[in-house]
Write a protein that holds these residues in place. Structure first.
Motif, PDB file in Angstrom:
ATOM      1  N   ALA A  58       0.855  -1.196   0.000  1.00  0.00           N
ATOM      2  CA  ALA A  58       0.000   0.000   0.000  1.00  0.00           C
ATOM      3  C   ALA A  58       0.884   1.236   0.000  1.00  0.00           C
ATOM      4  CB  ALA A  58      -0.909  -0.013   1.234  1.00  0.00           C
ATOM      5  N   CYS A  59       0.262   2.394   0.033  1.00  0.00           N
ATOM      6  CA  CYS A  59       1.004   3.668   0.072  1.00  0.00           C
ATOM      7  C   CYS A  59       0.521   4.502   1.264  1.00  0.00           C
ATOM      8  CB  CYS A  59       0.732   4.489  -1.183  1.00  0.00           C
ATOM      9  SG  CYS A  59       1.248   3.687  -2.690  1.00  0.00           S
ATOM     10  N   GLY A  60       1.415   5.293   1.788  1.00  0.00           N
ATOM     11  CA  GLY A  60       1.053   6.311   2.784  1.00  0.00           C
ATOM     12  C   GLY A  60       0.340   5.741   3.991  1.00  0.00           C
ATOM     13  N   THR A  61      -0.754   6.391   4.327  1.00  0.00           N
ATOM     14  CA  THR A  61      -1.523   5.980   5.495  1.00  0.00           C
ATOM     15  C   THR A  61      -2.008   4.538   5.376  1.00  0.00           C
ATOM     16  OG1 THR A  61      -2.177   8.198   6.129  1.00  0.00           O
ATOM     17  CG2 THR A  61      -3.735   6.464   6.630  1.00  0.00           C
ATOM     18  N   ALA A  62      -2.419   4.156   4.194  1.00  0.00           N
ATOM     19  CA  ALA A  62      -2.897   2.781   4.000  1.00  0.00           C
ATOM     20  C   ALA A  62      -1.779   1.784   4.312  1.00  0.00           C
ATOM     21  CB  ALA A  62      -3.392   2.609   2.568  1.00  0.00           C
ATOM     22  N   PHE A 122      -3.669  -5.882  -0.645  1.00  0.00           N
ATOM     23  CA  PHE A 122      -3.518  -4.499  -1.115  1.00  0.00           C
ATOM     24  C   PHE A 122      -4.509  -3.629  -0.354  1.00  0.00           C
ATOM     25  CE2 PHE A 122      -2.000  -7.432  -4.144  1.00  0.00           C
ATOM     26  CZ  PHE A 122      -0.814  -6.855  -4.581  1.00  0.00           C
ATOM     27  N   VAL A 123      -3.994  -2.562   0.241  1.00  0.00           N
ATOM     28  CA  VAL A 123      -4.850  -1.706   1.071  1.00  0.00           C
ATOM     29  C   VAL A 123      -4.945  -0.344   0.408  1.00  0.00           C
ATOM     30  CG1 VAL A 123      -5.277  -0.855   3.405  1.00  0.00           C
ATOM     31  CG2 VAL A 123      -3.857  -2.897   3.077  1.00  0.00           C
ATOM     32  N   SER A 124      -6.159   0.133   0.190  1.00  0.00           N
ATOM     33  CA  SER A 124      -6.315   1.436  -0.465  1.00  0.00           C
ATOM     34  C   SER A 124      -7.695   2.018  -0.188  1.00  0.00           C
ATOM     35  CB  SER A 124      -6.138   1.275  -1.984  1.00  0.00           C
ATOM     36  OG  SER A 124      -6.358   2.495  -2.633  1.00  0.00           O
ATOM     37  N   GLN A 125      -7.719   3.249   0.250  1.00  0.00           N
ATOM     38  CA  GLN A 125      -8.999   3.933   0.421  1.00  0.00           C
ATOM     39  C   GLN A 125      -9.661   4.106  -0.939  1.00  0.00           C
ATOM     40  OE1 GLN A 125     -11.973   6.553   0.219  1.00  0.00           O
ATOM     41  NE2 GLN A 125     -10.071   7.459  -0.476  1.00  0.00           N
ATOM     42  N   SER A 126      -8.937   4.750  -1.850  1.00  0.00           N
ATOM     43  CA  SER A 126      -9.535   5.122  -3.143  1.00  0.00           C
ATOM     44  C   SER A 126      -9.693   3.938  -4.083  1.00  0.00           C
ATOM     45  CB  SER A 126      -8.638   6.148  -3.831  1.00  0.00           C
ATOM     46  OG  SER A 126      -7.363   5.568  -4.103  1.00  0.00           O
ATOM     47  N   GLU A 143      -7.662   3.414  -6.329  1.00  0.00           N
ATOM     48  CA  GLU A 143      -7.161   3.894  -7.617  1.00  0.00           C
ATOM     49  C   GLU A 143      -5.689   4.290  -7.555  1.00  0.00           C
ATOM     50  OE1 GLU A 143      -8.808   3.617 -10.276  1.00  0.00           O
ATOM     51  OE2 GLU A 143     -10.896   3.495  -9.627  1.00  0.00           O
ATOM     52  N   THR A 144      -5.032   4.140  -6.415  1.00  0.00           N
ATOM     53  CA  THR A 144      -3.645   4.584  -6.295  1.00  0.00           C
ATOM     54  C   THR A 144      -2.776   3.843  -7.316  1.00  0.00           C
ATOM     55  OG1 THR A 144      -4.002   5.115  -4.010  1.00  0.00           O
ATOM     56  CG2 THR A 144      -1.715   4.788  -4.669  1.00  0.00           C
ATOM     57  N   ALA A 145      -2.093   4.614  -8.163  1.00  0.00           N
ATOM     58  CA  ALA A 145      -1.420   4.027  -9.327  1.00  0.00           C
ATOM     59  C   ALA A 145      -0.398   2.968  -8.928  1.00  0.00           C
ATOM     60  CB  ALA A 145      -0.742   5.132 -10.132  1.00  0.00           C
ATOM     61  N   VAL A 198      -8.105  15.399   2.313  1.00  0.00           N
ATOM     62  CA  VAL A 198      -6.915  14.746   1.757  1.00  0.00           C
ATOM     63  C   VAL A 198      -6.236  13.884   2.830  1.00  0.00           C
ATOM     64  CG1 VAL A 198      -4.585  15.218   0.912  1.00  0.00           C
ATOM     65  CG2 VAL A 198      -6.538  16.351  -0.142  1.00  0.00           C
ATOM     66  N   ALA A 199      -6.174  14.395   4.047  1.00  0.00           N
ATOM     67  CA  ALA A 199      -5.582  13.603   5.135  1.00  0.00           C
ATOM     68  C   ALA A 199      -6.536  12.471   5.504  1.00  0.00           C
ATOM     69  CB  ALA A 199      -5.330  14.488   6.349  1.00  0.00           C
ATOM     70  N   SER A 200      -6.033  11.274   5.407  1.00  0.00           N
ATOM     71  CA  SER A 200      -6.889  10.110   5.652  1.00  0.00           C
ATOM     72  C   SER A 200      -7.035   9.870   7.151  1.00  0.00           C
ATOM     73  CB  SER A 200      -6.228   8.905   4.981  1.00  0.00           C
ATOM     74  OG  SER A 200      -7.063   7.801   5.077  1.00  0.00           O
ATOM     75  N   VAL A 252     -10.723   2.067   9.659  1.00  0.00           N
ATOM     76  CA  VAL A 252     -11.470   0.881   9.211  1.00  0.00           C
ATOM     77  C   VAL A 252     -10.545  -0.140   8.545  1.00  0.00           C
ATOM     78  CG1 VAL A 252     -13.713   2.035   9.072  1.00  0.00           C
ATOM     79  CG2 VAL A 252     -12.229   2.053   7.070  1.00  0.00           C
ATOM     80  N   GLN A 253      -9.464   0.345   7.942  1.00  0.00           N
ATOM     81  CA  GLN A 253      -8.485  -0.605   7.376  1.00  0.00           C
ATOM     82  C   GLN A 253      -7.865  -1.422   8.509  1.00  0.00           C
ATOM     83  OE1 GLN A 253      -6.021   2.294   5.434  1.00  0.00           O
ATOM     84  NE2 GLN A 253      -7.261   2.357   3.579  1.00  0.00           N
ATOM     85  N   MET A 254      -7.522  -0.734   9.608  1.00  0.00           N
ATOM     86  CA  MET A 254      -6.979  -1.454  10.764  1.00  0.00           C
ATOM     87  C   MET A 254      -7.986  -2.471  11.283  1.00  0.00           C
ATOM     88  SD  MET A 254      -4.922   0.855  13.469  1.00  0.00           S
ATOM     89  CE  MET A 254      -6.191   2.048  13.806  1.00  0.00           C
ATOM     90  N   ALA A 280       3.044  11.181  12.668  1.00  0.00           N
ATOM     91  CA  ALA A 280       3.995  12.133  12.068  1.00  0.00           C
ATOM     92  C   ALA A 280       3.539  12.512  10.651  1.00  0.00           C
ATOM     93  CB  ALA A 280       5.390  11.521  12.031  1.00  0.00           C
ATOM     94  N   LEU A 281       3.092  11.527   9.889  1.00  0.00           N
ATOM     95  CA  LEU A 281       2.620  11.812   8.523  1.00  0.00           C
ATOM     96  C   LEU A 281       1.439  12.790   8.570  1.00  0.00           C
ATOM     97  CD1 LEU A 281       2.445  11.382   5.463  1.00  0.00           C
ATOM     98  CD2 LEU A 281       1.100   9.336   5.880  1.00  0.00           C
ATOM     99  N   LYS A 282       0.493  12.492   9.479  1.00  0.00           N
ATOM    100  CA  LYS A 282      -0.706  13.336   9.547  1.00  0.00           C
ATOM    101  C   LYS A 282      -0.339  14.764   9.893  1.00  0.00           C
ATOM    102  CE  LYS A 282      -2.996  11.449   8.260  1.00  0.00           C
ATOM    103  NZ  LYS A 282      -3.466  10.258   7.617  1.00  0.00           N
ATOM    104  N   LEU A 283       0.518  14.904  10.923  1.00  0.00           N
ATOM    105  CA  LEU A 283       0.848  16.257  11.376  1.00  0.00           C
ATOM    106  C   LEU A 283       1.622  17.022  10.307  1.00  0.00           C
ATOM    107  CD1 LEU A 283       0.803  18.422  13.509  1.00  0.00           C
ATOM    108  CD2 LEU A 283       2.655  17.298  14.710  1.00  0.00           C
ATOM    109  N   LYS A 284       2.601  16.369   9.684  1.00  0.00           N
ATOM    110  CA  LYS A 284       3.414  17.130   8.706  1.00  0.00           C
ATOM    111  C   LYS A 284       2.604  17.475   7.464  1.00  0.00           C
ATOM    112  CE  LYS A 284       6.100  13.203   7.783  1.00  0.00           C
ATOM    113  NZ  LYS A 284       7.353  12.515   7.573  1.00  0.00           N
ATOM    114  N   GLU A 285       1.713  16.559   7.026  1.00  0.00           N
ATOM    115  CA  GLU A 285       1.046  16.841   5.745  1.00  0.00           C
ATOM    116  C   GLU A 285       0.072  18.014   5.829  1.00  0.00           C
ATOM    117  OE1 GLU A 285      -1.698  13.999   3.701  1.00  0.00           O
ATOM    118  OE2 GLU A 285      -1.984  13.096   5.653  1.00  0.00           O
ATOM    119  N   ILE A 286      -0.490  18.245   7.026  1.00  0.00           N
ATOM    120  CA  ILE A 286      -1.464  19.341   7.071  1.00  0.00           C
ATOM    121  C   ILE A 286      -1.000  20.570   7.848  1.00  0.00           C
ATOM    122  CG2 ILE A 286      -3.485  17.885   6.631  1.00  0.00           C
ATOM    123  CD1 ILE A 286      -4.126  18.049   9.604  1.00  0.00           C
TER     124      ILE A 286
END
Ligand code: M6R
Length: 606
Positions: A297-301, A343-347, A349-351, A396-398, A404-406, A481-487
C-alpha cells in the motif's frame, strides 16, 4: 489526481459542472476550467488556483446559456500550475480534459511538431488532445481508438468535437471514470460524489471503453469497439455523507465519524460473535491457503498494513512483509505460490498500488484488496475484495479510512487464527468483543479534543517535531507524524524509541518537541528510558499513554491519558488522538486543513 466532469442534458451546465468540480476538488486544486457549448461554439474558461478563482471568473461575466460541457480540476504533473497549463485544452477541432499521465508525450509531440502542430503549454494533455485532433477524420470513435493505440500511460478523457456539438465523448485507461444517468441527461465524473446531487445511477467504464453521450442516449464501446449493454450500478453513498454537515472541515467530520465507520465495517462481519467474511465471498479454505503474506500500500494505507503485519505475526506467527507499493513493484519481489498479497487502499485507484496488484497477479499469487471505494480499479482487479464502510473520505488527510483498514486487519487475523485452530472459538469471540470495546472507546478518545487543542499552541513555532514509539506505538508514530506534517507543514519524523540514539538524537536540542507514545505496557519502561534521554537534552515531551499507567512527571511537559485497552487494541484509540493533534495544529497555524498544498487525495499517477 485531477478530477474530470462532463454533462449533457437540460440543466444549466455551469451549475452542474461547478457542483461536480466542487465535489472533486480534493483530487487536485492547482487550477480549474470548463468548456461549454454556447451559440454553436465552444467557450472555455479556466483559472489558476482554487476552484473559487474559476467561479469568480464565471460569475462575474454574462450568464452562460448552455446545457453541454466538460470541466477539470488539476493536480499539476507536467507543467507548473498556470492558466496556460490548465485544462480544458483546445485544438483546432476539439476540446479535451484529462486525468492521468501520458508517458510517451515527448515522442508524440515530436511527431506532431513535424506535422506542423504548435503547442502553447508544457502539458502532456495538450499533446494528447492534438494527437486525437491529428487522427480525426469525422469519426470521433475511430480517432479516440487510434490514439489509445499510440498513447502509453494512464488517462481518462472527456472530449467535445467542434463539428459535433450535441455529443460528449469519453474514454479511460488506468484512470477512473463513470457515466451517470439522470432523467434525459448524462454526466461524466472521476468519482461518485460528483454526481450524488443529481442521480445515484451510474456505469463504471472498463479499461479501454469509449462512450458517446447524447442527452437521451448512451453508446458504449468496449476496447475492441464492440457495442456493449451498460451495466447500471446504484451509489451506496449519500449526498449528506459527502458534505461537511456543519463541521468546519471535512477532516474533523471524518474524525468524528470513526465510531460509526468502524461499527459499519466490523459488525457486518461478525456472525454469532465470531469473525466472518461470508458476505465478502471469502470462505474458510481461503484462510489456510497461504504461508506468507505481502501487504502492499502507500502512505496511510501502508501504515494500516504495518498494524496488520504486527497482528499477523504475533497472533498467527505467519511471516509478513509490508511494502510501499512504489518500492514493491520495482524490487523483483519474491512471490511464491503460497503467498497471499493484500492491497490496502482507500480510493482503490492509487497508481502504484494498482500496478503492484497487477504484478502480483501476473506472478500467479492470490490477491486480496481492502478498499473503501466501490467498483474502484483495485477492487475490481483483485481476486478477493473486502470493502471498508467508511463512506466518502473527502479530506486529503486520511483518518476514518485508516481506522477501518486497521479494523479489517484485526478481523482477518482473528479469522485466520480461528480457522487454523491457533485459537478456539472462545478466544476468537473474546478478541471480537475486545475489538468492539475498542471501537466504543473511540468515543472517549474523541473527548480528548479540547485538551489536545490547548496543547498544540506549543507547536506553533516548531520547525521540527519527533514522534517516538515502540512496537505498535512505533507504527502509530509513523501515522501521527505523517498526519501532522502533511497538514501543518511542520517537519515531523517518527522513530522507534530505541533507534533515536543511533543518529537522530543529535537533532534533539533545547525546546525541540517530541510526541511520545507509551501505550504498550510491556514496552513502557523502555519507552520511559527513551523519553528521559530526550528530556535530558532539553526536549519538550507530550506523552500519550493509557489510563491507569503512572508516568513520572519529570518526563514530560504534558501527559494525555487514552482509554485503557489491552495493548493489542490500543492503536484503535491512539490514532484518534494523533489525528486530533494534527487537525488542531493545522487549524491553529491557519493552514488549509482539507486541501494541504501540493497534495491530492487520489494519487493516480506514479
Ligand atoms: O487511496 P489510497 O489509500 O490508496 O491512498 C494512499 C495514500 O495516498 C494515502 O493514504 C495518503 O498517504 C493519505 N492521504 C495521507 O493522509
Amino acid at each position: 489526481m485531477c478530477g474530470i466532469v462532463g454533462y449533457i442534458g437540460d440543466k444549466d451546465v455551469v451549475d452542474v459542472l461547478i457542483d461536480g468540480l466542487s465535489a472533486l476538488e480534493y483530487r487536485g486544486y492547482d487550477s480549474a476550467g470548463i468548456s461549454v457549448v454556447e451559440d454553436d461554439k465552444i467557450t472555455t474558461i479556466k483559472a489558476e488556483g482554487r476552484l473559487d478563482n474559476l467561479k469568480n471568473m464565471i460569475y462575474s461575466r454574462d450568464k452562460i446559456n448552455s446545457q453541454i460541457g466538460i470541466g477539470h480540476t488539476r493536480w499539476a504533473t507536467h507543467g507548473e500550475p498556470s492558466d496556460v497549463n490548465s485544462h480544458p485544452h483546445v485544438t483546432a477541432r476539439l476540446t479535451l480534459v484529462h486525468n492521468g499521465i501520458i508517458e510517451n508525450y515527448q515522442e508524440i509531440k515530436k511527431i506532431l511538431v513535424e506535422k506542423g502542430y504548435k503547442f502553447a503549454s508544457q502539458t502532456d494533455t495538450e499533446v494528447a488532445a492534438n494527437l486525437i485532433d491529428s487522427l480525426y477524420e469525422n469519426d470521433p470513435i475511430a480517432a479516440i481508438k487510434k490514439a489509445s493505440e499510440i498513447i502509453e500511460g494512464s488517462y481518462a478523457f472527456a472530449i467535445i468535437f467542434n463539428d459535433i456539438l450535441n455529443k460528449v465523448y469519453a474514454t479511460r485507461s488506468g484512470s477512473p471514470l463513470i457515466v451517470a444517468l439522470g432523467d434525459n441527461e448524462h454526466f461524466l465524473a472521476s468519482d461518485v460524489p460528483a454526481i450524488l446531487k443529481y442521480t445515484r445511477n451510474y456505469i463504471l467504464l472498463e479499461e479501454g471503453d469509449i462512450v458517446e453521450l447524447e442527452k437521451d442516449k448512451i453508446t458504449l464501446y468496449d476496447k475492441n469497439l464492440k457495442i456493449m449493454k451498460p451495466q447500471i450500478h446504484e451509489a451506496t453513498w449519500t449526498l449528506e455523507q459527502a458534505e461537511k454537515s456543519g463541521y468546519e472541515h471535512f477532516m474533523l467530520k471524518e474524525i468524528y465519524e470513526q465510531p460509526k465507520a468502524l461499527l459499519d465495517t466490523v459488525e457486518s462481519r461478525i456472525i454469532e460473535g465470531l469473525p466472518s467474511f461470508e458476505r465478502d465471498n471469502i470462505d474458510d479454505d481461503f484462510f489456510t491457503g497461504f504461508n506468507r503474506i505481502e501487504i502492499i500500500a502507500c502512505g496511510t494505507a501502508m501504515h494500516a498494513g504495518m498494524i496488520g503485519k504486527w497482528l499477523y505475526e504475533s497472533v498467527c506467527r505467519i511471516n509478513v512483509e509490508c511494502s510501499i507499493a512504489s518500492e514493491f513493484r520495482y524490487k523483483n519481489p519474491i512471490l511464491s505460490k503460497d503467498t497471499l498479497a493484500i492491497f490496502v487502499s482507500q480510493s482503490g485507484e492509487t497508481a502504484d498500488t494498482l500496478a503492484a496488484l497487477r504484478l502480483a497477479k501476473s506472478a500467479g499469487v492470490k490477491t486480496l484488496a481492502i478498499v473503501n471505494v466501490n467498483g474502484s480499479s483495485i477492487a475490481r482487479e483483485a481476486d478477493y475484495v473486502i470493502y471498508t464502510y467508511a463512506g466518502p473520505e473527502i479530506s486529503v488527510a486520511s483518518t476514518k479510512a485508516y481506522s477501518v483498514q486497521m479494523a479489517v486487519m484485526y478481523l482477518l487475523v482473528f479469522k485466520t487464527a480461528l480457522v487454523r485452530k491457533l485459537i478456539d472459538s472462545k478466544k476468537a469471540s473474546e478478541f471480537v468483543g475486545q475489538l468492539l470495546s475498542a471501537i466504543d472507546s473511540v468515543n472517549d478518545a474523541l473527548l480528548l479534543s479540547d485538551e489536545i487543542k490547548e496543547y498544540v499552541n506549543n507547536f506553533l513555532d516548531s520547525s521540527s517535531i519527533f514522534f517516538l514509539g515502540r512496537g505498535l506505538d512505533y507504527y502509530q508514530s509513523l501515522e501521527g507524524a505523517l498526519k501532522l506534517k502533511e497538514i501543518s507543514y511542520i517537519h515531523c519524523e517518527a522513530y522507534a524509541g530505541g533507534e533515536l540514539k543511533h543518529g537522530t538524537i543529535s537533532l534533539i536540542t533545547k525546546d525541540i518537541h517530541v510526541v511520545a507514545l507509551t501505550t504498550q505496557e510491556h514496552l513502557a519502561s523502555k519507552m520511559i528510558s527513551n523519553i528521559k534521554e530526550v528530556v535530558t537534552r532539553g526536549a519538550k515531551v507530550l506523552i500519550f499513554t493509557k489510563k491507569g499507567y503512572e508516568v513520572d512527571d519529570s518526563a514530560y511537559k504534558q501527559c494525555i491519558y487514552l482509554p485503557k485497552l489491552d495493548d493489542m487494541f490500543m492503536p484503535i484509540v491512539t490514532v484518534v488522538a494523533l489525528q486530533l493533534l494534527a487537525y488542531h495544529t493545522s487549524v491553529a497555524k491557519g493552514c488549509d486543513v482539507d486541501k494541504p498544498r501540493n497534495l491530492a487525495k487520489s494519487v493516480t499517477v506514479e
